[in-house]
Design an enzyme around this catalytic site. Structure first.
Site, mmCIF file in Angstrom:
data_model
loop_
_atom_site.group_PDB
_atom_site.id
_atom_site.type_symbol
_atom_site.label_atom_id
_atom_site.label_comp_id
_atom_site.label_asym_id
_atom_site.label_seq_id
_atom_site.Cartn_x
_atom_site.Cartn_y
_atom_site.Cartn_z
ATOM 1 N N ASP A 102 0.836 -1.210 0.000
ATOM 2 C CA ASP A 102 0.000 0.000 0.000
ATOM 3 C C ASP A 102 0.864 1.250 0.000
ATOM 4 O O ASP A 102 1.996 1.231 0.476
ATOM 5 C CB ASP A 102 -0.843 0.094 1.277
HETATM 6 N N1 URA Z 1 -1.344 -5.887 3.947
HETATM 7 C C1 URA Z 1 -1.755 -4.606 3.961
HETATM 8 O O1 URA Z 1 -2.768 -4.285 4.584
HETATM 9 N N2 URA Z 1 -1.036 -3.698 3.270
HETATM 10 C C2 URA Z 1 0.086 -3.986 2.601
HETATM 11 O O2 URA Z 1 0.706 -3.109 2.002
HETATM 12 C C3 URA Z 1 0.506 -5.328 2.597
HETATM 13 C C4 URA Z 1 -0.231 -6.258 3.267
#
Ligand code: URA
Length: 234
Positions: A102
């Protein structure tokens, strides 16, 4: 080898993207447009993508990047946000990210021009554990820990068993290590939300046996030969 694989091996894009190029009529084999996915080609064939002759490269580049928050896991962005491409801009090969983190997640992101390997590792069915360190709001009770370990409903999907352990308990937050095998969109954030804790910071510390270690945020390192071998065997 199959045409889509040949294109991926030339570092142009992933195999899936290659299929799209083929379907769109952007690929020629020996001068003729080829829209068939399954066509076999070898080094004697002349393959062009958008008119440019391509050659599969044998030497591949594999990089571990420590992604900072505020970067999107993509090589370009139509909204002009910072992308991870900027952090590996001094590498001449055309790398792409293996899977996604993310915008606000930090930590280990593998990048490579090995389209085959990237696709295999990022495949949802893959069983490699990805390890994260999350700082979450509040206290994580034993009951919540047990639920996370067993599997929680994150909106129509029950997560498979996770490895979870508390690293540190602060007065108002908890630092937790969590390792999961799946990679649903925002999965770790949704898992903690499902048991009532909000993720404040999230860092990926390992993908299988590949560890982030002491790599500084925004920096990358080339993978070692042992790490590359390990990934190939997955
Ligand atoms: N899980 C999440 O919530 N975000 C990420 O970036 C990776 C795994």
């Amino acid at each position: 080898m199959r045409l889509n694989r040949y294109i991926a091996a030339a570092g142009i894009c992933s195999r899936r993207k290659a299929d799209e190029l083929i379907e769109a009529g952007n690929v020629k084999v020996n001068g003729a447009v080829c829209r068939q996915m399954g066509v076999q080609v070898d080094e004697d064939d002349r393959v062009t993508v958008n008119g440019k002759l391509i050659r599969p490269r044998t030497k591949k580049t594999y990089v571990a990047l420590n992604k900072p928050a505020g970067y999107i896991t993509s090589m370009e962005d139509d909204r002009d946000r910072a992308t991870v491409a900027e952090l590996v801009a001094d590498i001449p090969e055309r790398l792409f990210p293996v899977g996604r983190l993310d915008y606000n997640t930090t930590g280990l992101l593998l990048m490579t021009d090995d389209g085959d390997l990237a696709q295999r590792i990022a495949h949802p069915g893959h069983e490699v554990y990805k390890t994260y360190v999350a700082t979450v709001s509040g206290i994580l009770s034993d009951a919540r820990l047990a639920r996370l370990r067993k599997g929680v409903d994150i909106g129509g999907f029950i997560t498979s068993p996770a490895k979870v352990r508390i690293l540190k308990q602060n007065p108002r937050s908890t630092v937790v290590e969590i390792a999961i095998r799946e990679g649903k969109n925002r999965q770790v954030r949704k898992m903690f939300a499902a048991v009532g804790n909000k993720v404040q910071t999230l860092e990926r510390t390992a993908i299988g046996q590949i560890r982030l270690g002491r790599l500084k945020e925004g920096h990358y390192r080339k993978l070692t030969r042992e790490e590359i071998e390990y990934l190939r065997k997955l």
